[in-house]
Design a protein around this motif. Structure first.
Motif, PDB file in Angstrom:
ATOM      1  N   ASP A   1       0.851  -1.195   0.000  1.00 33.38           N
ATOM      2  CA  ASP A   1       0.000   0.000   0.000  1.00 33.38           C
ATOM      3  C   ASP A   1       0.887   1.245   0.000  1.00 33.38           C
ATOM      4  O   ASP A   1       1.686   1.441   0.927  1.00 33.38           O
ATOM      5  CB  ASP A   1      -0.912  -0.016   1.231  1.00 33.38           C
ATOM      6  CG  ASP A   1      -1.951   1.097   1.220  1.00 33.38           C
ATOM      7  OD1 ASP A   1      -1.801   2.045   0.428  1.00 33.38           O
ATOM      8  OD2 ASP A   1      -2.906   1.025   2.020  1.00 33.38           O
ATOM      9  N   SER A   2       0.741   2.085  -1.011  1.00 39.51           N
ATOM     10  CA  SER A   2       1.583   3.283  -1.124  1.00 39.51           C
ATOM     11  C   SER A   2       1.249   4.339  -0.076  1.00 39.51           C
ATOM     12  O   SER A   2       2.010   5.301   0.095  1.00 39.51           O
ATOM     13  CB  SER A   2       1.438   3.895  -2.529  1.00 39.51           C
ATOM     14  OG  SER A   2       0.079   4.207  -2.800  1.00 39.51           O
ATOM     15  N   ASN A   3       0.145   4.183   0.634  1.00 37.69           N
ATOM     16  CA  ASN A   3      -0.237   5.158   1.663  1.00 37.69           C
ATOM     17  C   ASN A   3       0.420   4.886   3.014  1.00 37.69           C
ATOM     18  O   ASN A   3       0.302   5.702   3.933  1.00 37.69           O
ATOM     19  CB  ASN A   3      -1.759   5.165   1.841  1.00 37.69           C
ATOM     20  CG  ASN A   3      -2.491   5.646   0.600  1.00 37.69           C
ATOM     21  OD1 ASN A   3      -2.068   6.617  -0.028  1.00 37.69           O
ATOM     22  ND2 ASN A   3      -3.570   4.975   0.239  1.00 37.69           N
ATOM     23  N   LEU A   4       1.099   3.751   3.144  1.00 41.71           N
ATOM     24  CA  LEU A   4       1.759   3.407   4.404  1.00 41.71           C
ATOM     25  C   LEU A   4       3.257   3.642   4.295  1.00 41.71           C
ATOM     26  O   LEU A   4       3.845   3.474   3.224  1.00 41.71           O
ATOM     27  CB  LEU A   4       1.497   1.941   4.761  1.00 41.71           C
ATOM     28  CG  LEU A   4       0.046   1.548   5.047  1.00 41.71           C
ATOM     29  CD1 LEU A   4      -0.060   0.055   5.305  1.00 41.71           C
ATOM     30  CD2 LEU A   4      -0.500   2.322   6.239  1.00 41.71           C
ATOM     31  N   VAL A   5       3.880   4.019   5.408  1.00 45.37           N
ATOM     32  CA  VAL A   5       5.329   4.248   5.426  1.00 45.37           C
ATOM     33  C   VAL A   5       6.048   3.306   6.393  1.00 45.37           C
ATOM     34  O   VAL A   5       7.267   3.140   6.304  1.00 45.37           O
ATOM     35  CB  VAL A   5       5.654   5.714   5.787  1.00 45.37           C
ATOM     36  CG1 VAL A   5       5.158   6.654   4.722  1.00 45.37           C
ATOM     37  CG2 VAL A   5       5.064   6.091   7.148  1.00 45.37           C
ATOM     38  N   ASP A   6       5.315   2.694   7.316  1.00 45.27           N
ATOM     39  CA  ASP A   6       5.938   1.765   8.248  1.00 45.27           C
ATOM     40  C   ASP A   6       4.892   0.767   8.739  1.00 45.27           C
ATOM     41  O   ASP A   6       3.754   0.765   8.267  1.00 45.27           O
ATOM     42  CB  ASP A   6       6.598   2.502   9.421  1.00 45.27           C
ATOM     43  CG  ASP A   6       5.583   3.092  10.397  1.00 45.27           C
ATOM     44  OD1 ASP A   6       4.426   3.313   9.979  1.00 45.27           O
ATOM     45  OD2 ASP A   6       5.931   3.322  11.565  1.00 45.27           O
ATOM     46  N   LEU A   7       5.290  -0.083   9.683  1.00 41.61           N
ATOM     47  CA  LEU A   7       4.413  -1.133  10.202  1.00 41.61           C
ATOM     48  C   LEU A   7       3.857  -0.787  11.575  1.00 41.61           C
ATOM     49  O   LEU A   7       3.464  -1.666  12.339  1.00 41.61           O
ATOM     50  CB  LEU A   7       5.185  -2.463  10.273  1.00 41.61           C
ATOM     51  CG  LEU A   7       5.797  -2.944   8.956  1.00 41.61           C
ATOM     52  CD1 LEU A   7       6.718  -4.134   9.218  1.00 41.61           C
ATOM     53  CD2 LEU A   7       4.717  -3.318   7.967  1.00 41.61           C
ATOM     54  N   GLY A   8       3.830   0.480  11.885  1.00 38.92           N
ATOM     55  CA  GLY A   8       3.402   0.911  13.214  1.00 38.92           C
ATOM     56  C   GLY A   8       1.971   0.546  13.553  1.00 38.92           C
ATOM     57  O   GLY A   8       1.629   0.367  14.721  1.00 38.92           O
ATOM     58  N   TRP A   9       1.107   0.412  12.535  1.00 44.35           N
ATOM     59  CA  TRP A   9      -0.310   0.130  12.817  1.00 44.35           C
ATOM     60  C   TRP A   9      -0.509  -1.261  13.421  1.00 44.35           C
ATOM     61  O   TRP A   9      -1.517  -1.508  14.081  1.00 44.35           O
ATOM     62  CB  TRP A   9      -1.135   0.253  11.536  1.00 44.35           C
ATOM     63  CG  TRP A   9      -0.872  -0.810  10.515  1.00 44.35           C
ATOM     64  CD1 TRP A   9       0.034  -0.776   9.521  1.00 44.35           C
ATOM     65  CD2 TRP A   9      -1.542  -2.071  10.410  1.00 44.35           C
ATOM     66  NE1 TRP A   9      -0.008  -1.931   8.782  1.00 44.35           N
ATOM     67  CE2 TRP A   9      -0.973  -2.745   9.304  1.00 44.35           C
ATOM     68  CE3 TRP A   9      -2.560  -2.712  11.121  1.00 44.35           C
ATOM     69  CZ2 TRP A   9      -1.384  -4.016   8.900  1.00 44.35           C
ATOM     70  CZ3 TRP A   9      -2.959  -3.980  10.725  1.00 44.35           C
ATOM     71  CH2 TRP A   9      -2.388  -4.616   9.631  1.00 44.35           C
ATOM     72  N   MET A  10       0.436  -2.178  13.197  1.00 42.29           N
ATOM     73  CA  MET A  10       0.299  -3.522  13.763  1.00 42.29           C
ATOM     74  C   MET A  10       1.188  -3.717  14.984  1.00 42.29           C
ATOM     75  O   MET A  10       1.505  -4.846  15.360  1.00 42.29           O
ATOM     76  CB  MET A  10       0.627  -4.583  12.712  1.00 42.29           C
ATOM     77  CG  MET A  10       2.024  -4.530  12.152  1.00 42.29           C
ATOM     78  SD  MET A  10       2.417  -5.958  11.073  1.00 42.29           S
ATOM     79  CE  MET A  10       1.296  -5.704   9.722  1.00 42.29           C
ATOM     80  N   LYS A  11       1.544  -2.630  15.627  1.00 38.36           N
ATOM     81  CA  LYS A  11       2.486  -2.691  16.745  1.00 38.36           C
ATOM     82  C   LYS A  11       2.026  -3.610  17.863  1.00 38.36           C
ATOM     83  O   LYS A  11       2.830  -4.328  18.456  1.00 38.36           O
ATOM     84  CB  LYS A  11       2.705  -1.275  17.291  1.00 38.36           C
ATOM     85  CG  LYS A  11       3.793  -1.181  18.342  1.00 38.36           C
ATOM     86  CD  LYS A  11       4.045   0.272  18.735  1.00 38.36           C
ATOM     87  CE  LYS A  11       5.170   0.380  19.757  1.00 38.36           C
ATOM     88  NZ  LYS A  11       5.422   1.778  20.155  1.00 38.36           N
ATOM     89  N   TRP A  12       0.735  -3.607  18.164  1.00 32.63           N
ATOM     90  CA  TRP A  12       0.241  -4.391  19.302  1.00 32.63           C
ATOM     91  C   TRP A  12      -0.494  -5.654  18.860  1.00 32.63           C
ATOM     92  O   TRP A  12      -1.108  -6.319  19.679  1.00 32.63           O
ATOM     93  CB  TRP A  12      -0.698  -3.533  20.161  1.00 32.63           C
ATOM     94  CG  TRP A  12      -0.070  -2.245  20.573  1.00 32.63           C
ATOM     95  CD1 TRP A  12      -0.419  -1.001  20.174  1.00 32.63           C
ATOM     96  CD2 TRP A  12       1.035  -2.071  21.460  1.00 32.63           C
ATOM     97  NE1 TRP A  12       0.391  -0.058  20.744  1.00 32.63           N
ATOM     98  CE2 TRP A  12       1.296  -0.683  21.540  1.00 32.63           C
ATOM     99  CE3 TRP A  12       1.841  -2.953  22.184  1.00 32.63           C
ATOM    100  CZ2 TRP A  12       2.321  -0.171  22.322  1.00 32.63           C
ATOM    101  CZ3 TRP A  12       2.873  -2.428  22.961  1.00 32.63           C
ATOM    102  CH2 TRP A  12       3.084  -1.053  23.017  1.00 32.63           C
ATOM    103  N   LYS A  13      -0.434  -5.966  17.593  1.00 29.69           N
ATOM    104  CA  LYS A  13      -1.135  -7.154  17.094  1.00 29.69           C
ATOM    105  C   LYS A  13      -0.136  -8.104  16.458  1.00 29.69           C
ATOM    106  O   LYS A  13       0.651  -7.703  15.610  1.00 29.69           O
ATOM    107  CB  LYS A  13      -2.207  -6.756  16.075  1.00 29.69           C
ATOM    108  CG  LYS A  13      -3.115  -7.903  15.686  1.00 29.69           C
ATOM    109  CD  LYS A  13      -4.284  -7.421  14.836  1.00 29.69           C
ATOM    110  CE  LYS A  13      -5.230  -8.567  14.495  1.00 29.69           C
ATOM    111  NZ  LYS A  13      -6.378  -8.126  13.683  1.00 29.69           N
ATOM    112  N   LYS A  14      -0.193  -9.368  16.855  1.00 29.56           N
ATOM    113  CA  LYS A  14       0.772 -10.335  16.345  1.00 29.56           C
ATOM    114  C   LYS A  14       0.123 -11.465  15.561  1.00 29.56           C
ATOM    115  O   LYS A  14       0.748 -12.047  14.680  1.00 29.56           O
ATOM    116  CB  LYS A  14       1.579 -10.920  17.507  1.00 29.56           C
ATOM    117  CG  LYS A  14       2.737 -11.793  17.051  1.00 29.56           C
ATOM    118  CD  LYS A  14       3.603 -12.245  18.198  1.00 29.56           C
ATOM    119  CE  LYS A  14       4.758 -13.098  17.688  1.00 29.56           C
ATOM    120  NZ  LYS A  14       5.625 -13.572  18.779  1.00 29.56           N
ATOM    121  N   GLU A  15      -1.126 -11.793  15.846  1.00 29.44           N
ATOM    122  CA  GLU A  15      -1.783 -12.909  15.170  1.00 29.44           C
ATOM    123  C   GLU A  15      -2.882 -12.387  14.252  1.00 29.44           C
ATOM    124  O   GLU A  15      -3.691 -11.545  14.636  1.00 29.44           O
ATOM    125  CB  GLU A  15      -2.368 -13.892  16.189  1.00 29.44           C
ATOM    126  CG  GLU A  15      -1.298 -14.596  17.014  1.00 29.44           C
ATOM    127  CD  GLU A  15      -1.883 -15.692  17.884  1.00 29.44           C
ATOM    128  OE1 GLU A  15      -3.131 -15.856  17.867  1.00 29.44           O
ATOM    129  OE2 GLU A  15      -1.110 -16.374  18.575  1.00 29.44           O
TER     130      GLU A  15
END
Length: 350
Positions: A48-62
């Protein structure tokens, strides 16, 4: 900002098949009519070109996709489970991790919309209508839905850029980035103002160019000193380096040598083309030392520009040269990739 995450993905389980028999008026002994279960949803990772990092899944692992629904009578098939789509930034490497700890690259998501199947959903079970035979016309069995695939996935973001501005702390990288692009990084008169890579867009005649400013590098950066290896991994996919030197530094020549050494020692960066830009040449103290600086830098093959990022002096010439070199590097990459493709041409039979 989060550039690396380990997650667990699992496809949805398939729905169970149904055991059912046709029952209606005037049909006292209808045959089996149990439907199949729906397939489980799959887990798909998409760039997704609108994202720059993986911060949105910081607290989710599964991440688990939806399960398929159970079949029903009248041979009705259960509803398929919905796929789970995980959005990641462009430039993300997707790898699987075995129980032994060994990692295997699955996909390199370099273009927006590019996707990869991370975990496939399980197939739905069969209803009892599927088991009817001439010998057994009224089977009372149905199969269970299969479990979805489960995998440990490693996501690592490596920014895809055209130009990478590197230099020592306080050399004017943020000022140059804001002068040649639409980016507005924090600018201040103290070292390490920039602590994370900053991206900007430089408008060209034919296309736009992605420019990245890498936080200040120090000696030993390729070994991780000053988080250098965390920063330099974002430069692995750039097509051109701009070495920005502080013309006011009393060790400007040594700064260049250190910078060139750190880039060369980091994996895969030694062959990248580069431009050297000496900044702050509008200052009187720099103009006094300029002949000496030119004499030392003239020994190197890389193009050298003497600029002032603040006033704009020679910045336009620098950007034009950078665009030309990026286009040349892109053409060479295309030729190399085409040469690596093996083409099978079957010969006609004699």
């Amino acid at each position: 900002m989060v550039y690396k995450r380990e997650i667990t993905v699992q496809g949805g389980s398939g729905g169970d098949g149904c055991v059912s028999f046709r029952r209606e008026k005037y049909v006292p002994s209808g045959g089996p009519d149990g439907g199949d279960g729906g397939n489980g949803g799959s887990v798909i990772i998409v760039a997704d070109s609108n994202l720059v990092d993986l911060g949105w899944m910081k607290w989710k692992k599964e991440f688990v996709a939806r399960h398929g629904r159970r079949g029903s009578s009248w041979r009705k098939r259960g509803k398929n489970g919905e796929d789970l789509v995980i959005s990641v930034p462009v430039g993300t490497l997707v790898s699987t991790k075995a129980k032994s700890g060994q990692e295997k690259l699955v996909a390199d998501l370099r273009t927006p919309g590019q996707k990869v199947l991370a975990a496939k959903g399980g197939r739905g079970g069969l209803g009892n209508a599927r088991f009817a035979t001439a010998v057994n016309q009224a089977p009372k069995i149905a199969s269970k839905g299969q479990s979805g695939e489960k995998r440990d996935i490693i996501l690592e973001v490596k920014v895809v850029t055209d130009i990478c501005i590197v230099g020592h702390p306080n050399s004017g990288k943020s000022t140059l980035l804001s002068a040649i692009s639409r980016a507005r990084p924090e600018i201040a008169d103290y070292p390490f103002t920039t602590r994370l890579p900053v991206l900007g867009v430089m408008v060209g005649d034919k296309r736009d160019f992605i420019v990245a400013e890498i936080p200040g590098l120090v000696e030993g950066a390729h070994l991780g000193k000053g988080l250098g290896n965390e920063f330099l991994r974002h430069a692995e996919r750039t097509k051109l380096f701009i070495y920005l030197l502080d013309g006011g530094s009393p060790t400007v020549i040594d700064d260049f040598k250190t910078l060139d050494k750190e880039i060369a020692l980091y994996k895969g960066l030694a062959h990248k083309p580069k431009i050297v830009a000496v900044n702050k040449v509008d200052l009187p103290e720099v103009q006094v030392r300029l002949p000496q600086i030119k004499r030392h830098l003239s020994k190197h093959e890389a193009p050298v520009f003497y600029i002032s990022a603040l006033s704009g002096q020679a910045v336009l010439e620098l950007t034009r040269k950078a665009m030309d070199m990026v286009e040349q590097a892109s053409r060479e990459e295309d030729m190399t990739s085409q040469a690596e493709i093996a083409i099978f041409r079957p010969r006609p039979r004699k």
